[in-house]
Structures are given as C-alpha cells and as structure tokens.
Design a protein around this motif. Structure first.
Motif, PDB file in Angstrom:
ATOM      1  N   LEU A 292      -7.117  -5.796  -5.407  1.00  0.00           N
ATOM      2  CA  LEU A 292      -7.306  -5.286  -6.772  1.00  0.00           C
ATOM      3  C   LEU A 292      -6.838  -6.278  -7.825  1.00  0.00           C
ATOM      4  O   LEU A 292      -7.426  -6.394  -8.889  1.00  0.00           O
ATOM      5  N   TYR A 293      -5.762  -7.002  -7.563  1.00  0.00           N
ATOM      6  CA  TYR A 293      -5.259  -7.967  -8.537  1.00  0.00           C
ATOM      7  C   TYR A 293      -4.375  -8.978  -7.821  1.00  0.00           C
ATOM      8  O   TYR A 293      -4.021  -8.796  -6.657  1.00  0.00           O
ATOM      9  N   ASP A 294      -4.068 -10.066  -8.515  1.00  0.00           N
ATOM     10  CA  ASP A 294      -3.323 -11.175  -7.907  1.00  0.00           C
ATOM     11  C   ASP A 294      -1.938 -10.729  -7.467  1.00  0.00           C
ATOM     12  O   ASP A 294      -1.302  -9.862  -8.081  1.00  0.00           O
ATOM     13  N   TYR A 295      -1.483 -11.354  -6.390  1.00  0.00           N
ATOM     14  CA  TYR A 295      -0.125 -11.095  -5.890  1.00  0.00           C
ATOM     15  C   TYR A 295       0.454 -12.404  -5.364  1.00  0.00           C
ATOM     16  O   TYR A 295      -0.187 -13.104  -4.576  1.00  0.00           O
ATOM     17  N   LEU A 303       1.799 -12.610   2.236  1.00  0.00           N
ATOM     18  CA  LEU A 303       0.546 -13.330   2.009  1.00  0.00           C
ATOM     19  C   LEU A 303       0.169 -13.216   0.536  1.00  0.00           C
ATOM     20  O   LEU A 303       0.111 -12.115  -0.014  1.00  0.00           O
ATOM     21  N   SER A 304      -0.060 -14.348  -0.110  1.00  0.00           N
ATOM     22  CA  SER A 304      -0.501 -14.326  -1.506  1.00  0.00           C
ATOM     23  C   SER A 304      -1.943 -13.853  -1.588  1.00  0.00           C
ATOM     24  O   SER A 304      -2.764 -14.136  -0.704  1.00  0.00           O
ATOM     25  N   LEU A 305      -2.262 -13.128  -2.671  1.00  0.00           N
ATOM     26  CA  LEU A 305      -3.582 -12.529  -2.825  1.00  0.00           C
ATOM     27  C   LEU A 305      -4.213 -12.952  -4.134  1.00  0.00           C
ATOM     28  O   LEU A 305      -3.518 -13.228  -5.120  1.00  0.00           O
ATOM     29  N   LEU A 306      -5.550 -12.983  -4.146  1.00  0.00           N
ATOM     30  CA  LEU A 306      -6.327 -13.235  -5.347  1.00  0.00           C
ATOM     31  C   LEU A 306      -7.192 -12.019  -5.618  1.00  0.00           C
ATOM     32  O   LEU A 306      -7.772 -11.426  -4.694  1.00  0.00           O
ATOM     33  N   TYR A 339      -1.830  -2.977  -3.776  1.00  0.00           N
ATOM     34  CA  TYR A 339      -2.679  -4.046  -4.282  1.00  0.00           C
ATOM     35  C   TYR A 339      -4.061  -4.036  -3.607  1.00  0.00           C
ATOM     36  O   TYR A 339      -4.863  -4.935  -3.848  1.00  0.00           O
ATOM     37  N   LEU A 340      -4.324  -3.051  -2.755  1.00  0.00           N
ATOM     38  CA  LEU A 340      -5.527  -3.059  -1.922  1.00  0.00           C
ATOM     39  C   LEU A 340      -6.389  -1.833  -2.167  1.00  0.00           C
ATOM     40  O   LEU A 340      -5.908  -0.764  -2.547  1.00  0.00           O
TER      41      LEU A 340
END
Length: 344
Positions: A292-295, A303-306, A339-340
């Motif tokens: 849904l959004y950066d992490y 794990l970093s997310l985009l 975030y998912l």
C-alpha cells in the motif's frame, strides 16, 4: 549569545529564574519542559481512553515519544550551556572587558600625547618669535618710537613665557610618549592572545553544532520509531480484497489519523481482511499481496517495501500476529500486515 539563550530556552521567565539562581550560586529547581508536559498529558489521556483501545494505546505511545524528545531537549540545553554558552560568557565578562578597558586607556594615552606635542609646537613657535622681536631696535628717538619699542618689549616678554614652556613641554612629550608606548605594548599582548581564544571558541562552536546534530537526529529517530509503531496496529489501516482504490495510506504519525481511519472503514471490511490473514496464518501456503505504501526496514530481519509493488507473503510458526514473511525475488524478510493488501 542572547539569541542562543532564546533559542535554547524561549520562556523569558525561565531564563530570568535561571539567571537569578546562577547569581545566587544555587541550583535551579528541575521542571518539565514543553515536550515532557505534552507527553504526560497525552499519556494521561491515553489511560483515560483505555490502554487496550487502539486510540488510547496510540496516545500513550505518542506521549512516551514526546517525553523522550523532552529528555533530548534537556540534554541539548545542558550540553550547549557547558560547551558553548559558559565559555563565551566567561570570555565576554572577563577577557573581553579587560581588552576593551585597555584599548580605551590606550586611546586616552594617544590623546594625551597629541596634546603634549601640540603644546610643544606652540612653545617653539613662541620662542622663535621672541628671538626675532628681541633683535629689533628703535630707529628714531622720539616718543612714538619709544612707545612702540616698549610695547614690543612687553610683547617679547609675554612671548618669552611661551618660550620657557619649551623645556617643560619637551619633558611632558617624553613622559606621555613613554606611557603611550607602554600601554600600546600591553594592548598588543592582549590582542595577540585573541588568536588562541578564537581557536578555543571555534572548538566550542563545533561542540554546539554537534550537540544540535545529535538532538535533531534523536528526534528524527524517535518519530520514525513512533510512526512504525503506529503502522503496526492490527487491522486499523488494512484495505479489503474488494477495494478498488490504489491510493497509498497517508502518514501514520498522529493519533487523529488512527481515529478517523478506524471510523471510516466498515466492520465488514475488517472482518473480511482479518479472516483472510487468519486463513493465511493457519495454512502453510503463500499469497500475493500488494504494497500500500513505502516501508523502510528497521533492521536486517525486515524487508523494505515500495508502494504498489506485488510481493509473496506467508506465515511461519511463532511469528508475531502483526507481521508476515515477505519475499521479493531473492530478498525476504518480515513485513507489517498493515502495509499490505492481500490479492485473490
């Protein structure tokens, strides 16, 4: 220096109180600063709402962070006072006053020397005029000539008074010149010491800048940790599988956002998402999920997310209920559920 004190302590009453206690050589009483007061109020409000509620828990976490910021602010003030303000104040009230006093005294000595030289010059001019008039003699023996001669003689005698000042003026010039040279040497030595003082205060200024850097870095880290803590609240910001909007969830830095988001999401949506997560955790399989959004990962286990990317998620035994394992190619790590968005 005053503006630095205003920056560190905006409250003028508190500055006056600290000044009075400092002059009395007594320790000022410890009082809570503004961030600490705000943090305490937020913690009290969170306890009233109930630590078990999402909003109450968020208020308590925000209050604890505000109190940590208040502690960092207190450390900044103490460090700046010891390493920057105190040396600068000692210099201004000590060496700088001495230098200013000696420079003013040197200026007075220079004025005395200039006045002595002026008097000597006038005395020498009077002596020269006296010598010139003393050589003139009357040309005719009549009354007018004699009167003129008598007047000239009186004038010569008056001018000789100035001539007698030559020796006295020369001695005065020698004395004032000696005093001026001695004062100039004292002032020169004091000014030469300014270079070492500049080096010392440059180090103090560097210490002040480093203290500010540490303070702002701590505040940033505290707020970043708070944002992650608020982002890990279960089911508050999750979207259901039937949601069509792809807009990332906004910032999670305030409890008001938590409250408004909790009120806007229907209970049916939360139950669907919760059931999907529960099914994934109870099974040994994996699901696709959209971010849904950066992490930004806090450590190597995460794990970093985009935003808007699709990753594979699954659960492992013993994992916290607010986290899943995420996998993107060869990279994997823990990711927060909030975030998912699970995909069909």
């Amino acid at each position: 220096m005053k503006q630095t004190e205003v920056l560190l302590q905006p409250n003028p009453n508190a500055r006056i109180e600290e000044f009075v206690y400092e002059k009395l050589d007594r320790k000022a009483p410890s009082r809570m600063n503004n961030p600490e007061l705000l943090g305490q109020y937020m913690i009290d409000a969170g306890n009233e709402f109930g630590p078990g509620t999402a909003y109450g828990n968020a208020l308590i976490k925000c209050g604890e962070t505000q109190k940590r910021i208040g502690t960092a602010d207190r450390e900044l003030i103490q460090t700046s006072a010891i390493n920057f303000l105190t040396p600068l104040r000692n210099f201004i009230e000590g060496d700088y006053k001495t230098i200013t006093k000696e420079r003013k005294l040197l200026q007075n000595k220079r004025l005395d020397l200039d006045a002595a030289k002026t008097r000597l010059k006038k005395a020498k001019v009077a002596e020269a005029r006296a010598a010139q008039l003393n050589t003139s003699q009357p040309e005719e023996n009549n009354i007018m000539v004699n009167v003129s001669y008598v007047l000239n003689l009186l004038h010569v005698k008056w001018l000789k008074i100035w001539a007698e000042e030559v020796t006295k003026s020369e001695q005065e010039v020698r004395i004032t010149q000696s005093e001026f040279d001695r004062q100039a040497e004292i002032t020169r030595l004091l000014l030469e010491g300014i270079s070492s003082t500049h080096a010392h205060h440059l180090r103090c200024l560097n210490d002040f800048v480093e203290a500010q850097m540490t303070y702002y870095a701590q505040c940033y880290q505290y707020m970043l940790d708070l944002q992650k803590q608020l982002g890990s609240f279960p089911s508050t910001f999750l979207s259901n599988n039937n949601q069509s909007s792809t807009t990332p969830v906004q910032s999670l830095s305030t409890p008001s956002v938590l409250a408004s988001a909790s009120a806007s999401l229907p209970s049916v949506s939360n139950s669907v998402v919760t059931s999907g997560i529960s099914e994934l955790k109870s099974s040994s399989g994996s699901r696709k999920a959209r971010v849904l959004y950066d992490y930004d990962a806090a450590n190597s286990s995460e794990l970093s997310l985009l935003a808007d990317e699709v990753i594979t998620v699954y659960s492992i035994p013993g994992m916290d209920s607010d986290w899943l394992m995420g996998e993107r190619g060869n990279q994997k790590g823990k990711v927060p559920i909030t975030y998912l968005e699970l995909l069909n």
